[in-house]
Design a protein around this motif. Structure first.
Motif, mmCIF file in Angstrom:
data_model
loop_
_atom_site.group_PDB
_atom_site.id
_atom_site.type_symbol
_atom_site.label_atom_id
_atom_site.label_comp_id
_atom_site.label_asym_id
_atom_site.label_seq_id
_atom_site.Cartn_x
_atom_site.Cartn_y
_atom_site.Cartn_z
ATOM 1 N N ILE A 32 0.743 -1.034 -0.025
ATOM 2 C CA ILE A 32 -0.111 -0.090 -0.091
ATOM 3 C C ILE A 32 0.757 1.388 -0.176
ATOM 4 C CG2 ILE A 32 -0.281 -0.082 2.636
ATOM 5 C CD1 ILE A 32 -3.133 1.321 1.822
ATOM 6 N N CYS A 33 0.541 2.179 -0.855
ATOM 7 C CA CYS A 33 1.295 3.450 -0.899
ATOM 8 C C CYS A 33 1.056 4.251 0.354
ATOM 9 C CB CYS A 33 0.846 4.137 -2.247
ATOM 10 S SG CYS A 33 1.777 5.883 -2.288
ATOM 11 N N VAL A 34 1.886 4.587 1.137
ATOM 12 C CA VAL A 34 1.944 5.638 1.897
ATOM 13 C C VAL A 34 2.541 6.755 1.655
ATOM 14 C CG1 VAL A 34 1.243 3.871 3.698
ATOM 15 C CG2 VAL A 34 3.796 4.414 3.212
ATOM 16 N N ALA A 35 2.775 7.228 0.451
ATOM 17 C CA ALA A 35 3.114 8.540 0.326
ATOM 18 C C ALA A 35 2.178 9.687 0.406
ATOM 19 C CB ALA A 35 3.916 8.560 -1.139
ATOM 20 N N GLN A 82 -1.613 9.278 1.385
ATOM 21 C CA GLN A 82 -2.163 9.584 2.498
ATOM 22 C C GLN A 82 -3.217 10.443 2.573
ATOM 23 O OE1 GLN A 82 0.382 10.302 5.873
ATOM 24 N NE2 GLN A 82 2.078 9.047 4.988
ATOM 25 N N ALA A 83 -3.215 11.578 1.835
ATOM 26 C CA ALA A 83 -4.174 12.651 1.659
ATOM 27 C C ALA A 83 -5.646 12.032 1.382
ATOM 28 C CB ALA A 83 -3.873 13.733 0.670
ATOM 29 N N VAL A 84 -5.681 10.900 0.596
ATOM 30 C CA VAL A 84 -7.033 10.467 0.347
ATOM 31 C C VAL A 84 -7.254 8.934 1.110
ATOM 32 C CG1 VAL A 84 -7.254 11.491 -1.869
ATOM 33 C CG2 VAL A 84 -6.165 9.377 -1.699
ATOM 34 N N GLY A 85 -6.776 8.973 2.472
ATOM 35 C CA GLY A 85 -7.038 7.732 3.021
ATOM 36 C C GLY A 85 -6.044 6.487 3.237
ATOM 37 N N SER A 86 -4.883 6.592 2.775
ATOM 38 C CA SER A 86 -4.079 5.364 2.574
ATOM 39 C C SER A 86 -3.594 4.597 3.977
ATOM 40 C CB SER A 86 -2.828 5.457 1.797
ATOM 41 O OG SER A 86 -1.898 6.235 2.351
ATOM 42 N N ARG A 87 -3.654 5.570 5.023
ATOM 43 C CA ARG A 87 -3.169 5.199 6.446
ATOM 44 C C ARG A 87 -4.447 4.297 6.945
ATOM 45 N NH1 ARG A 87 2.164 4.400 7.156
ATOM 46 N NH2 ARG A 87 3.254 6.044 6.866
ATOM 47 N N GLU A 88 -5.504 4.816 6.714
ATOM 48 C CA GLU A 88 -6.863 4.074 7.391
ATOM 49 C C GLU A 88 -7.102 3.172 6.814
ATOM 50 O OE1 GLU A 88 -6.618 7.482 6.226
ATOM 51 O OE2 GLU A 88 -6.821 8.402 8.248
#
Ligand code: FES
Length: 141
Positions: free
Chosen positions: A80-83, A87-93
Motif C-alpha cells: 500500500i502506498c503511504v506517500a 495519505q491525503a486520500v486515506g491510505s493510512r486508514e
C-alpha cells in the motif's frame, strides 16, 4: 508464480553469464530472487565469491532495495502506498484495515506513480487505484 527450491548448482548457473555485466551484484540478486523467490544467505556468499566482492557489499545492496527479500515470499503480497498524495486520500486508514484483514502480507510502499487514483495498492504485482478493502479482496482472487 512458482519458484524453484534453493540449489547452489542452479544459482551458480544463473550467476555465470552475468560476469560480463558491469556491477553485476544487483542483477545477480534479482536473478536469484526471480528463480527462488527470495535471496537466501547462501546466495549472498555465492555472489560475493563469484564476483570477487565482499559479503558486506552484497548485503548492502540486498538490504537497500525493499523489493529484494531474504525470506520466502508469502502467498500474497499487498503493498500500500503511504506517500503523501495517497495519505491525503486515506491510505493510512486503508492500511490499518488491510493489516487487520491480511496481517503480515501487507507492507508499505512509496508511490507507484498512480497518485491521481489514490489510495494506490499493488496486489501480487497488479496495481489497484482508488483502492478499498473490497477491491483488494477482489484482486486476490
Ligand atoms: S503517492 Fe501514492 S501512488 Fe503516488
Amino acid at each position: 508464480m512458482t519458484h524453484s527450491p534453493w540449489s547452489i548448482d542452479v544459482a551458480t548457473a544463473l550467476l555465470e553469464p552475468l560476469r560480463a555485466e558491469p556491477g553485476p551484484v544487483l542483477i545477480a540478486l534479482q536473478a536469484i530472487q526471480g528463480e527462488f523467490g527470495y535471496v537466501p544467505s547462501e546466495a549472498v556468499a555465492l555472489i560475493a565469491t563469484t564476483y570477487n566482492v565482499s559479503r558486506a557489499d552484497v548485503h548492502g545492496v540486498l538490504t537497500f532495495y525493499h523489493d529484494l527479500r531474504t525470506t520466502p515470499a508469502l502467498p500474497n503480497e499487498i503493498k500500500i502506498c503511504v506517500a503523501e498524495a495517497c495519505q491525503a486520500v486515506g491510505s493510512r486508514e486503508l492500511e490499518k484495515a488491510l493489516k487487520a484483514a491480511y496481517k503480515e502480507e501487507v507492507c508499505d510502499a512509496f508511490c507507484f506513480g498512480n497518485c491521481a487514483l489514490g489510495p494506490a495498492v499493488m496486489v501480487n504485482g497488479k496495481l489497484i487505484g482508488r483502492a478499498t478493502v473490497a477491491k483488494v479482496a477482489e484482486g486476490l482472487k
